[in-house]
Motif scaffolding. Sequence first.
Motif, PDB file in Angstrom:
ATOM      1  N   HIS A 125       0.855  -1.238   0.029  1.00  0.00           N
ATOM      2  CA  HIS A 125       0.121  -0.025   0.041  1.00  0.00           C
ATOM      3  C   HIS A 125       0.837   1.339   0.080  1.00  0.00           C
TER       4      HIS A 125
ATOM      5  N   ASP B  94     -11.369   5.626  -5.028  1.00  0.00           N
ATOM      6  CA  ASP B  94     -11.766   4.213  -4.697  1.00  0.00           C
ATOM      7  C   ASP B  94     -13.150   4.002  -4.857  1.00  0.00           C
TER       8      ASP B  94
ATOM      9  N   HIS C 157     -10.360   1.439  -8.881  1.00  0.00           N
ATOM     10  CA  HIS C 157      -9.665   2.657  -8.455  1.00  0.00           C
ATOM     11  C   HIS C 157      -9.375   3.314  -9.830  1.00  0.00           C
TER      12      HIS C 157
ATOM     13  N   SER D 251      -7.303  16.528  -1.667  1.00  0.00           N
ATOM     14  CA  SER D 251      -8.414  15.828  -1.288  1.00  0.00           C
ATOM     15  C   SER D 251      -9.697  16.691  -1.322  1.00  0.00           C
TER      16      SER D 251
ATOM     17  N   ASP E 265     -14.958   7.017  -2.688  1.00  0.00           N
ATOM     18  CA  ASP E 265     -14.322   7.134  -1.496  1.00  0.00           C
ATOM     19  C   ASP E 265     -13.109   8.104  -1.992  1.00  0.00           C
TER      20      ASP E 265
ATOM     21  N   SER F  19     -11.270   9.798   0.565  1.00  0.00           N
ATOM     22  CA  SER F  19     -10.511  10.049   1.470  1.00  0.00           C
ATOM     23  C   SER F  19      -9.037   9.432   1.265  1.00  0.00           C
ATOM     24  N   GLN F  20      -8.839   8.576   0.442  1.00  0.00           N
ATOM     25  CA  GLN F  20      -7.450   7.848   0.305  1.00  0.00           C
ATOM     26  C   GLN F  20      -6.345   8.995  -0.238  1.00  0.00           C
TER      27      GLN F  20
ATOM     28  N   LYS G 202      -3.294   8.759   4.305  1.00  0.00           N
ATOM     29  CA  LYS G 202      -3.965   7.395   3.762  1.00  0.00           C
ATOM     30  C   LYS G 202      -2.971   6.851   2.901  1.00  0.00           C
ATOM     31  N   THR G 203      -3.223   5.587   2.417  1.00  0.00           N
ATOM     32  CA  THR G 203      -2.626   4.839   1.366  1.00  0.00           C
ATOM     33  C   THR G 203      -3.728   3.937   0.581  1.00  0.00           C
ATOM     34  N   THR G 204      -3.376   3.464  -0.622  1.00  0.00           N
ATOM     35  CA  THR G 204      -4.028   2.901  -1.649  1.00  0.00           C
ATOM     36  C   THR G 204      -3.442   1.473  -1.805  1.00  0.00           C
TER      37      THR G 204
END
Length: 291
Positions: free
Chosen positions: A114, A132, A173, A187, A221, A223-224, A229-231
Motif C-alpha cells: 500500500h 476508490d 480505482h 482531497s 471514496d 479520503s485516500q 492514507k494509502t491505496t
Amino acid sequence: MTPITEVAGRRLALSNLGKVIHPATGTTKGELLHYYALTAPALLPHLRDRPVSFLRYPDGPEGQLFFTKNPPPGTPSWVRVAPVPRSDDPGARQVVVDDLPSLMWAANLVVEFHTPQWRAREPGIADRMVFDLDPGAPAGIPECCDVALWLRERLAADGLGAWVKTSGSKGLHVLVPIAPAPSGEVSAYAKGLAVEGEAALPGLVLHRMARALRPGKVFVDHSQNAAAKTTATPYTLRARAEPSVSAPVTWEEVESRRELAYLPGDIAPRLDRYGDLLAPLTDPALARPLP
C-alpha cells in the motif's frame, strides 16, 4: 533449511516456499514470489520513492492479518528506509521499495503493498489522485464501471487524464496524474467531484460512507487522497480467498461493464499484450494541475 538466493547481487533468505498461502487455489508462497519477480518491471515504478505500508498475511487470508507502517524487525541494512514524520511519531520511518532485491525481500514476508499519493522526498505533496469506487451489494463491478466512466468524462472537462485498475477486492480505482499539490487541496477537489457525482447520478453514487445508504450504490471514496492514507499499489496481490491482483485495465474493458477480476497467472499475458497500462502515471509530462 532456508534457501539463500542471490537477487541482483543481494543475498536473500527465502523461506517456506512450498507453504500453501491460498488454500482455495492451492497457491504456494513460492508461486507468489515468482509472480512478483515476473511483474517487477511493471510494479517497481509504482513503488519507487513511495513509503510502503504492508498488510501482512503470512498464514494466508484466513490467518492473522496485520497492517504495519514501521520497518519490520530484521529489515536488511540495504533496504532503503525513509523518514516519514507523523503527528504521533515525528521520528517515524518507513520502508521504500526501490529495486528488485527489496521487492523480493518484502514479498517473502507475504504482504499487500500500500502506498500514499506522494513521494518520500516530498511528504504530503501529492503527484497522484485516486478515487476508490467501492460497491455496496447488489452493486458490483458493472456499476463501478458506470461511475468510472462518469469520472473520466468529468475529469477530462477539467483537463485531467484518468487511468483505471481493479482494487483486487470488490471495486475499481481511478487514478489521475497531477502536478504536485498539497494533499489537502487534492482531497478537497476529489471530495467535490464525489459530491458532484452523487448529484449527477443520485441512484448510483454516494460520497459518504454511511452503511445504511450503501446497498445497490457505489461509494466514491475520496479520503485516500489524505496525506496519512494509502491505496493498494498497482499489481499488488491481495489477501483474499483467491490471490487476486489489483490489475490495470483498459477503458474499453470498463466500457464493456463485465466482471473484471484477475489472478497472478493472468498478468504476464496482459503485460505482453498491453505493457504497463498505468505507465502514464509515472510520466511527469502527463501530469496536469488541478483547476
